[in-house]
Design a protein around this motif. Structure first.
Motif, mmCIF file in Angstrom:
data_model
loop_
_atom_site.group_PDB
_atom_site.id
_atom_site.type_symbol
_atom_site.label_atom_id
_atom_site.label_comp_id
_atom_site.label_asym_id
_atom_site.label_seq_id
_atom_site.Cartn_x
_atom_site.Cartn_y
_atom_site.Cartn_z
ATOM 1 N N ARG A 182 -63.576 0.377 50.851
ATOM 2 C CA ARG A 182 -64.754 0.225 51.702
ATOM 3 C C ARG A 182 -65.720 -0.805 51.093
ATOM 4 N NH1 ARG A 182 -69.682 3.355 53.600
ATOM 5 N NH2 ARG A 182 -69.868 3.901 51.418
ATOM 6 N N GLN A 183 -65.965 -0.665 49.792
ATOM 7 C CA GLN A 183 -66.869 -1.590 49.123
ATOM 8 C C GLN A 183 -66.313 -3.020 49.173
ATOM 9 O OE1 GLN A 183 -67.578 -0.803 44.977
ATOM 10 N NE2 GLN A 183 -69.445 -2.017 44.944
ATOM 11 N N GLY A 184 -65.014 -3.142 48.950
ATOM 12 C CA GLY A 184 -64.372 -4.453 48.995
ATOM 13 C C GLY A 184 -64.494 -5.093 50.370
ATOM 14 N N GLN A 198 -51.745 -5.822 38.274
ATOM 15 C CA GLN A 198 -51.211 -7.176 38.152
ATOM 16 C C GLN A 198 -51.340 -7.947 39.480
ATOM 17 O OE1 GLN A 198 -47.078 -7.339 36.987
ATOM 18 N NE2 GLN A 198 -47.543 -8.878 35.441
ATOM 19 N N ARG A 199 -51.043 -7.247 40.576
ATOM 20 C CA ARG A 199 -51.171 -7.867 41.892
ATOM 21 C C ARG A 199 -52.622 -8.229 42.161
ATOM 22 N NH1 ARG A 199 -47.315 -4.583 44.346
ATOM 23 N NH2 ARG A 199 -48.933 -3.062 44.797
ATOM 24 N N LEU A 200 -53.513 -7.304 41.869
ATOM 25 C CA LEU A 200 -54.946 -7.552 42.080
ATOM 26 C C LEU A 200 -55.408 -8.750 41.256
ATOM 27 C CD1 LEU A 200 -56.292 -3.890 42.092
ATOM 28 C CD2 LEU A 200 -56.459 -5.513 43.979
ATOM 29 N N LEU A 240 -56.378 -9.890 51.099
ATOM 30 C CA LEU A 240 -55.167 -9.460 50.381
ATOM 31 C C LEU A 240 -55.541 -8.595 49.179
ATOM 32 C CD1 LEU A 240 -53.115 -12.778 50.477
ATOM 33 C CD2 LEU A 240 -52.458 -10.608 51.540
ATOM 34 N N PHE A 241 -56.590 -9.005 48.489
ATOM 35 C CA PHE A 241 -57.092 -8.221 47.355
ATOM 36 C C PHE A 241 -57.483 -6.823 47.830
ATOM 37 C CE2 PHE A 241 -60.595 -6.668 44.740
ATOM 38 C CZ PHE A 241 -60.167 -6.900 43.438
ATOM 39 N N ASN A 242 -58.267 -6.777 48.899
ATOM 40 C CA ASN A 242 -58.746 -5.484 49.416
ATOM 41 C C ASN A 242 -57.596 -4.566 49.808
ATOM 42 O OD1 ASN A 242 -61.429 -5.935 49.056
ATOM 43 N ND2 ASN A 242 -61.764 -6.783 51.096
ATOM 44 N N ARG A 243 -56.566 -5.146 50.402
ATOM 45 C CA ARG A 243 -55.439 -4.333 50.849
ATOM 46 C C ARG A 243 -54.713 -3.674 49.686
ATOM 47 N NH1 ARG A 243 -52.031 -7.903 54.783
ATOM 48 N NH2 ARG A 243 -53.964 -9.035 55.143
ATOM 49 N N ASN A 244 -54.866 -4.253 48.484
ATOM 50 C CA ASN A 244 -54.201 -3.697 47.312
ATOM 51 C C ASN A 244 -55.096 -2.769 46.490
ATOM 52 O OD1 ASN A 244 -51.330 -4.901 46.898
ATOM 53 N ND2 ASN A 244 -52.573 -6.528 47.779
ATOM 54 N N LEU A 245 -56.322 -2.562 46.972
ATOM 55 C CA LEU A 245 -57.198 -1.598 46.307
ATOM 56 C C LEU A 245 -56.816 -0.193 46.743
ATOM 57 C CD1 LEU A 245 -60.753 -3.221 46.743
ATOM 58 C CD2 LEU A 245 -59.476 -3.008 44.599
ATOM 59 N N LEU A 246 -57.155 0.776 45.911
ATOM 60 C CA LEU A 246 -56.969 2.167 46.313
ATOM 61 C C LEU A 246 -57.976 2.497 47.413
ATOM 62 C CD1 LEU A 246 -56.460 3.840 42.833
ATOM 63 C CD2 LEU A 246 -54.742 3.510 44.614
ATOM 64 N N PRO A 247 -57.617 3.460 48.271
ATOM 65 C CA PRO A 247 -58.481 3.766 49.421
ATOM 66 C C PRO A 247 -59.952 3.969 49.050
ATOM 67 C CG PRO A 247 -56.457 5.019 49.560
ATOM 68 C CD PRO A 247 -56.417 4.278 48.246
#
Ligand code: ZN
Length: 135
Positions: free
Chosen positions: A83-85, A24-26, A72-79
């Motif tokens: 990298r790709q983000g 939802q955040r993403l 902000l989007f990248n920070r909410n991705l899984l580890p």
């Protein structure tokens, strides 16, 4: 390590997956980014019309928060997806700077080339969301 993994006895470490909250955040960041993506035709028109001042203003105005939203989007991705983000976000920023510079130099060829590449990178960036929901 390959031998251990293939023998079936060693427990496989499962990569973490996305919770509905995270998705939802993403999505909320993607909505902002998609909104800017939807307006990129306006930037293309300005480049085609060689309206350099407005093209440069567009990058710093309507697209001004793109970098922030991407980070902000990248920070909410899984580890495993970060990298790709980060790489795509860096590419997109690089192309935007190149368009801005091209606008200052009235360089039509560089502006159109970077516009096309930026579009490709931005679409790949937005594709990170469906990938996230599938896992
Ligand atoms: Zn690129």
């Amino acid at each position: 390590m390959l031998f251990l993994a293939s023998c079936g006895n060693a427990p496989q470490a499962q990569p973490p997956t996305y919770t509905p909250d995270m998705v939802q955040r993403l999505e909320s960041y993607t909505n902002n980014i998609q909104g800017m993506r939807d307006r990129l035709g306006e930037l293309n028109d300005l480049i085609q019309e060689k309206d350099w001042i407005y093209a440069d203003n567009f990058i710093h105005g309507p697209l001004g928060t793109l970098r922030q939203d991407m980070s902000l989007f990248n920070r909410n991705l899984l580890p495993q997806d970060q990298r790709q983000g980060r790489e795509l976000a860096r590419e997109i920023s690089r192309h935007l700077e190149a368009i801005s510079l091209a606008a200052q130099n009235s360089d039509y060829a560089a502006a159109t080339k970077n516009y096309r590449e930026m579009l490709t990178d931005l679409d790949a960036f937005l594709d990170l969301l469906p990938n996230a929901t599938e896992s």
